[in-house]
Design a protein around this motif. Structure first.
Motif, PDB file in Angstrom:
ATOM      1  N   LYS A 113       0.881  -1.170   0.000  1.00  0.00           N
ATOM      2  CA  LYS A 113       0.000   0.000   0.000  1.00  0.00           C
ATOM      3  C   LYS A 113       0.917   1.218   0.000  1.00  0.00           C
ATOM      4  O   LYS A 113       1.691   1.410   0.935  1.00  0.00           O
ATOM      5  CB  LYS A 113      -0.875  -0.021   1.251  1.00  0.00           C
ATOM      6  N   PRO A 114       0.873   2.033  -1.041  1.00  0.00           N
ATOM      7  CA  PRO A 114       1.798   3.164  -1.100  1.00  0.00           C
ATOM      8  C   PRO A 114       1.473   4.227  -0.051  1.00  0.00           C
ATOM      9  O   PRO A 114       0.317   4.478   0.271  1.00  0.00           O
ATOM     10  CB  PRO A 114       1.612   3.718  -2.513  1.00  0.00           C
ATOM     11  N   LEU A 115       2.511   4.811   0.486  1.00  0.00           N
ATOM     12  CA  LEU A 115       2.413   5.950   1.385  1.00  0.00           C
ATOM     13  C   LEU A 115       2.905   7.144   0.595  1.00  0.00           C
ATOM     14  O   LEU A 115       4.075   7.219   0.225  1.00  0.00           O
ATOM     15  CB  LEU A 115       3.283   5.713   2.625  1.00  0.00           C
ATOM     16  N   LEU A 116       2.012   8.084   0.306  1.00  0.00           N
ATOM     17  CA  LEU A 116       2.334   9.158  -0.618  1.00  0.00           C
ATOM     18  C   LEU A 116       2.303  10.552   0.004  1.00  0.00           C
ATOM     19  O   LEU A 116       2.779  11.500  -0.603  1.00  0.00           O
ATOM     20  CB  LEU A 116       1.363   9.113  -1.812  1.00  0.00           C
ATOM     21  N   LYS A 117       1.726  10.683   1.186  1.00  0.00           N
ATOM     22  CA  LYS A 117       1.618  11.995   1.812  1.00  0.00           C
ATOM     23  C   LYS A 117       2.703  12.140   2.872  1.00  0.00           C
ATOM     24  O   LYS A 117       2.800  11.324   3.799  1.00  0.00           O
ATOM     25  CB  LYS A 117       0.244  12.181   2.442  1.00  0.00           C
ATOM     26  N   GLY A 118       3.497  13.192   2.760  1.00  0.00           N
ATOM     27  CA  GLY A 118       4.556  13.453   3.720  1.00  0.00           C
ATOM     28  C   GLY A 118       4.016  14.059   5.007  1.00  0.00           C
ATOM     29  O   GLY A 118       2.869  14.504   5.084  1.00  0.00           O
ATOM     30  N   ALA A 119       4.860  14.082   6.027  1.00  0.00           N
ATOM     31  CA  ALA A 119       4.519  14.663   7.329  1.00  0.00           C
ATOM     32  C   ALA A 119       5.408  15.860   7.612  1.00  0.00           C
ATOM     33  O   ALA A 119       6.543  15.930   7.147  1.00  0.00           O
ATOM     34  CB  ALA A 119       4.704  13.608   8.429  1.00  0.00           C
ATOM     35  N   THR A 120       4.881  16.757   8.401  1.00  0.00           N
ATOM     36  CA  THR A 120       5.681  17.907   8.825  1.00  0.00           C
ATOM     37  C   THR A 120       6.514  17.514  10.045  1.00  0.00           C
ATOM     38  O   THR A 120       6.208  16.516  10.725  1.00  0.00           O
ATOM     39  CB  THR A 120       4.778  19.097   9.198  1.00  0.00           C
ATOM     40  N   VAL A 121       7.495  18.300  10.353  1.00  0.00           N
ATOM     41  CA  VAL A 121       8.311  18.032  11.534  1.00  0.00           C
ATOM     42  C   VAL A 121       7.458  18.137  12.801  1.00  0.00           C
ATOM     43  O   VAL A 121       7.680  17.408  13.766  1.00  0.00           O
ATOM     44  CB  VAL A 121       9.559  18.964  11.581  1.00  0.00           C
ATOM     45  N   GLU A 122       6.445  18.993  12.792  1.00  0.00           N
ATOM     46  CA  GLU A 122       5.562  19.118  13.945  1.00  0.00           C
ATOM     47  C   GLU A 122       4.799  17.817  14.202  1.00  0.00           C
ATOM     48  O   GLU A 122       4.508  17.470  15.347  1.00  0.00           O
ATOM     49  CB  GLU A 122       4.569  20.283  13.741  1.00  0.00           C
ATOM     50  N   GLU A 123       4.440  17.132  13.160  1.00  0.00           N
ATOM     51  CA  GLU A 123       3.706  15.882  13.308  1.00  0.00           C
ATOM     52  C   GLU A 123       4.547  14.783  13.954  1.00  0.00           C
ATOM     53  O   GLU A 123       4.013  13.796  14.438  1.00  0.00           O
ATOM     54  CB  GLU A 123       3.181  15.403  11.950  1.00  0.00           C
ATOM     55  N   LEU A 124       5.855  14.964  13.982  1.00  0.00           N
ATOM     56  CA  LEU A 124       6.714  13.982  14.637  1.00  0.00           C
ATOM     57  C   LEU A 124       6.495  13.998  16.162  1.00  0.00           C
ATOM     58  O   LEU A 124       6.775  13.020  16.828  1.00  0.00           O
ATOM     59  CB  LEU A 124       8.192  14.255  14.319  1.00  0.00           C
TER      60      LEU A 124
END
Length: 110
Positions: free
Chosen positions: A97-108
């Protein structure tokens, strides 16, 4: 979305035949409802391994494609071509299942 990765073990002396076979599927998969992400041919390293990546909206759509291709005269011709050319020694399929949406550093959350 589901993506299929095919790992081919090919005959390096029959790379031209495999490329013809691959180019057929680059055109055919979209015609049958999928998205082709290309073939990755041997370049540096092992000269007998190639990869293919394509996606369908769902596993059900992939399964419908697999059923339809056995009734499609062009698909049958492509399989006959590869069989007679003996350009493919073996292949394995895996599904992801592809993961295509990146995350921001805040989401870490760190």
């Amino acid at each position: 979305m589901i993506s299929c990765t095919v790992r081919y073990e090919i005959d390096p002396d029959k790379l031209d035949a495999f490329e013809i076979y691959a180019r057929f599927w680059l055109k055919k998969i979209p015609e049958m409802g999928g998205t082709h992400h290309g073939y990755h041919m041997p370049y540096e390293g092992p000269n007998d391994i190639a990869y293919c990546h394509f996606s369908f909206a769902s596993l059900a759509d992939y399964e419908a494609y697999r059923a339809a291709m056995w009734d499609d005269p062009d698909c049958l011709k492509a399989y006959k071509f590869a069989t007679e050319a003996k350009c493919i020694r073996r292949y394995d399929r895996s599904f992801t299942k592809p993961l295509l949406k990146g995350a921001t550093v805040e989401e870490l959350g760190l």
